[in-house]
Design an enzyme around this catalytic site. Structure first.
Site, mmCIF file in Angstrom:
data_model
loop_
_atom_site.group_PDB
_atom_site.id
_atom_site.type_symbol
_atom_site.label_atom_id
_atom_site.label_comp_id
_atom_site.label_asym_id
_atom_site.label_seq_id
_atom_site.Cartn_x
_atom_site.Cartn_y
_atom_site.Cartn_z
ATOM 1 N N HIS A 233 38.255 -4.332 29.913
ATOM 2 C CA HIS A 233 39.397 -5.165 30.302
ATOM 3 C C HIS A 233 38.938 -6.614 30.142
ATOM 4 O O HIS A 233 38.246 -7.158 31.001
ATOM 5 C CB HIS A 233 39.799 -4.852 31.750
ATOM 6 C CG HIS A 233 40.929 -5.707 32.230
ATOM 7 N ND1 HIS A 233 41.352 -5.685 33.547
ATOM 8 C CD2 HIS A 233 41.720 -6.593 31.583
ATOM 9 C CE1 HIS A 233 42.356 -6.535 33.690
ATOM 10 N NE2 HIS A 233 42.609 -7.096 32.518
ATOM 11 N N MET B 206 39.173 -10.083 30.454
ATOM 12 C CA MET B 206 39.819 -11.212 31.124
ATOM 13 C C MET B 206 39.065 -12.474 30.702
ATOM 14 O O MET B 206 38.288 -13.064 31.460
ATOM 15 C CB MET B 206 39.799 -11.002 32.646
ATOM 16 C CG MET B 206 40.762 -9.921 33.083
ATOM 17 S SD MET B 206 40.499 -9.352 34.763
ATOM 18 C CE MET B 206 39.200 -8.133 34.462
ATOM 19 N N HIS C 286 36.502 1.796 33.541
ATOM 20 C CA HIS C 286 37.205 0.525 33.339
ATOM 21 C C HIS C 286 36.245 -0.623 33.662
ATOM 22 O O HIS C 286 35.797 -0.780 34.792
ATOM 23 C CB HIS C 286 38.416 0.484 34.279
ATOM 24 C CG HIS C 286 39.282 -0.719 34.152
ATOM 25 N ND1 HIS C 286 40.310 -0.806 33.235
ATOM 26 C CD2 HIS C 286 39.280 -1.875 34.849
ATOM 27 C CE1 HIS C 286 40.908 -1.981 33.385
ATOM 28 N NE2 HIS C 286 40.313 -2.652 34.356
ATOM 29 N N ASP D 221 46.785 -1.379 37.007
ATOM 30 C CA ASP D 221 45.465 -1.863 37.405
ATOM 31 C C ASP D 221 45.591 -2.888 38.529
ATOM 32 O O ASP D 221 46.141 -3.963 38.338
ATOM 33 C CB ASP D 221 44.786 -2.507 36.188
ATOM 34 C CG ASP D 221 43.410 -3.038 36.474
ATOM 35 O OD1 ASP D 221 42.889 -3.800 35.630
ATOM 36 O OD2 ASP D 221 42.849 -2.702 37.537
ATOM 37 N N MET E 222 49.267 -5.183 34.901
ATOM 38 C CA MET E 222 48.516 -5.623 36.073
ATOM 39 C C MET E 222 49.399 -5.536 37.304
ATOM 40 O O MET E 222 50.519 -6.072 37.317
ATOM 41 C CB MET E 222 48.012 -7.050 35.881
ATOM 42 C CG MET E 222 46.937 -7.218 34.816
ATOM 43 S SD MET E 222 45.512 -6.166 35.072
ATOM 44 C CE MET E 222 44.849 -6.849 36.607
ATOM 45 N N MET F 291 34.984 -10.638 32.999
ATOM 46 C CA MET F 291 35.626 -11.881 33.428
ATOM 47 C C MET F 291 34.753 -13.078 33.024
ATOM 48 O O MET F 291 33.537 -13.049 33.248
ATOM 49 C CB MET F 291 35.814 -11.878 34.960
ATOM 50 C CG MET F 291 36.666 -10.722 35.453
ATOM 51 S SD MET F 291 36.856 -10.814 37.246
ATOM 52 C CE MET F 291 37.692 -9.265 37.571
ATOM 53 N N GLY G 281 39.582 0.763 41.962
ATOM 54 C CA GLY G 281 38.231 0.285 42.256
ATOM 55 C C GLY G 281 37.921 0.518 43.714
ATOM 56 O O GLY G 281 37.281 1.510 44.080
ATOM 57 N N SER G 282 38.449 -0.336 44.568
ATOM 58 C CA SER G 282 38.118 -0.235 46.004
ATOM 59 C C SER G 282 38.567 1.096 46.596
ATOM 60 O O SER G 282 37.874 1.666 47.441
ATOM 61 C CB SER G 282 38.730 -1.397 46.774
ATOM 62 O OG SER G 282 40.053 -1.633 46.346
ATOM 63 N N SER H 216 37.433 1.193 38.226
ATOM 64 C CA SER H 216 36.858 -0.125 37.971
ATOM 65 C C SER H 216 35.490 -0.147 38.646
ATOM 66 O O SER H 216 35.354 0.268 39.800
ATOM 67 C CB SER H 216 37.735 -1.222 38.575
ATOM 68 O OG SER H 216 36.971 -2.423 38.701
ATOM 69 N N ASP I 176 35.563 -4.438 33.955
ATOM 70 C CA ASP I 176 36.275 -5.717 34.155
ATOM 71 C C ASP I 176 35.404 -6.889 33.727
ATOM 72 O O ASP I 176 34.551 -7.361 34.474
ATOM 73 C CB ASP I 176 36.676 -5.868 35.629
ATOM 74 C CG ASP I 176 37.866 -5.003 35.966
ATOM 75 O OD1 ASP I 176 37.804 -4.264 36.952
ATOM 76 O OD2 ASP I 176 38.861 -5.060 35.212
ATOM 77 N N GLY J 240 41.329 -11.055 38.583
ATOM 78 C CA GLY J 240 40.181 -11.883 38.985
ATOM 79 C C GLY J 240 39.319 -11.246 40.037
ATOM 80 O O GLY J 240 38.117 -11.503 40.097
ATOM 81 N N PHE J 241 39.924 -10.367 40.857
ATOM 82 C CA PHE J 241 39.138 -9.811 41.955
ATOM 83 C C PHE J 241 39.587 -8.388 42.289
ATOM 84 O O PHE J 241 40.742 -8.025 42.074
ATOM 85 C CB PHE J 241 39.281 -10.694 43.218
ATOM 86 C CG PHE J 241 38.805 -12.102 42.992
ATOM 87 C CD1 PHE J 241 39.707 -13.083 42.587
ATOM 88 C CD2 PHE J 241 37.460 -12.427 43.116
ATOM 89 C CE1 PHE J 241 39.273 -14.382 42.333
ATOM 90 C CE2 PHE J 241 37.024 -13.730 42.865
ATOM 91 C CZ PHE J 241 37.928 -14.709 42.470
ATOM 92 N N GLY J 242 38.667 -7.599 42.818
ATOM 93 C CA GLY J 242 39.034 -6.284 43.326
ATOM 94 C C GLY J 242 39.502 -6.401 44.761
ATOM 95 O O GLY J 242 39.405 -7.458 45.381
HETATM 96 C C1 DX5 Z 1 41.218 -7.231 38.733
HETATM 97 C C2 DX5 Z 1 40.686 -6.093 37.864
HETATM 98 C C3 DX5 Z 1 40.963 -4.739 38.437
HETATM 99 C C4 DX5 Z 1 40.352 -4.551 39.827
HETATM 100 C C5 DX5 Z 1 40.812 -3.250 40.421
HETATM 101 O O1 DX5 Z 1 41.214 -8.420 37.991
HETATM 102 O O2 DX5 Z 1 41.249 -6.133 36.568
HETATM 103 O O3 DX5 Z 1 40.482 -3.741 37.541
HETATM 104 O O4 DX5 Z 1 38.951 -4.563 39.720
HETATM 105 O O5 DX5 Z 1 40.218 -3.140 41.690
HETATM 106 P P1 DX5 Z 1 41.078 -2.590 42.922
HETATM 107 O O6 DX5 Z 1 41.458 -1.174 42.553
HETATM 108 O O7 DX5 Z 1 40.134 -2.674 44.092
HETATM 109 O O8 DX5 Z 1 42.272 -3.478 43.060
HETATM 110 ZN ZN ZN Z 2 40.854 -4.407 35.341
#
Ligand code: DX5
Ligand code: ZN
Length: 226
Positions: free
Chosen positions: A70, A72, A37, A179, A141, A41, A201-202, A12, A39, A146-148
């Protein structure tokens, strides 16, 4: 026959430096990721706003790996074509905002992209049982979207296993992706449950040994857990 599908690592870019997204994607491709990927939003389906098709179109020419969007967003049907035109190969729509999910997935395929369906943590596996023949990937999911950087939700693993069983028993040609909160300490669970595409992601961007180490390590951990 339950042939294991190859493990894929899908970063991500949410934690990436948005001031140089092209360079960040080049670095991810060099690090050996299988797809990117994205994201998307809209600030309505989820309480966060990220980027749209124009940003995606601007990074598309910098790398060759497939893009998965993705989505959202509250109205994926109306927006889908924009993301295909921007260069996305896979469009991922949330079952929670698709009252005509079967039609939406067929529409994505008609646009020339690969259709994927996404389930939030509270959404049961049964919600996608009747569309496995019209999608190429199911995304479970493992955080609330909504957030990483959120904590992985282990109670989603039985759902991953149940969907894997649906796919195998039905002879469907579907990838199974997870994810959210996926990293070195959590990836074994979903891999053992049957997921073969891992969004991170992180965990990727925070690896002190760098992206290539993170990608290699996550892939090895997932393979070892199967
Ligand atoms: C959250 C996103 C994910 C997120 C993953 O809404 O769909 O893709 O960015 O990030 P990490 O791996 O840091 O949870
Ligand atoms: Zn995602």
């Amino acid at each position: 026959m339950n042939v294991l599908r190859p493990i894929q690592i899908a970063p991500s870019i949410l934690p990436a430096d948005f001031s140089k997204l092209g360079d960040e994607c080049v670095a991810l491709e060099k690090a050996g990721v299988d797809r990117i990927h994205l994201d998307v939003m809209d600030g309505r389906f989820v309480p966060n706003l990220t980027f749209g098709p124009d940003v995606i179109a601007s990074i598309r020419p910098h790398v060759t790996v497939p893009f998965e969007a993705h989505l959202m967003v509250e109205q994926p049907d109306e927006l889908a074509h924009l993301y295909v035109e921007a260069g996305c190969d896979t469009l991922m729509v949330h079952v929670e905002v698709c009252p005509h999910l079967h039609r939406t997935l067929m529409h994505i395929r008609d646009l020339g992209a690969s259709p994927a369906v996404v389930l939030n943590p509270a959404t049961p596996a049964a919600a996608i049982e009747n569309v496995l023949d019209v999608c190429d990937l199911v995304l479970v999911m493992t955080v609330n979207p909504g957030f990483g950087g959120q904590a992985y939700i282990p109670s989603t693993e039985p759902k991953v296993a149940a969907i894997r069983k649906m796919i195998v028993d039905g002879g469907h040609d579907c990838d199974l992706e997870v994810d959210g909160g996926v990293g070195p300490n959590t990836i074994a669970g979903p891999a053992a449950a049957g997921a073969n595409v891992m969004v991170a992601g992180s965990a990727l961007f925070s690896d002190p040994e760098g992206l290539e180490h993170a990608v290699t390590d996550l892939r090895a951990r997932a393979e070892a857990a199967r």
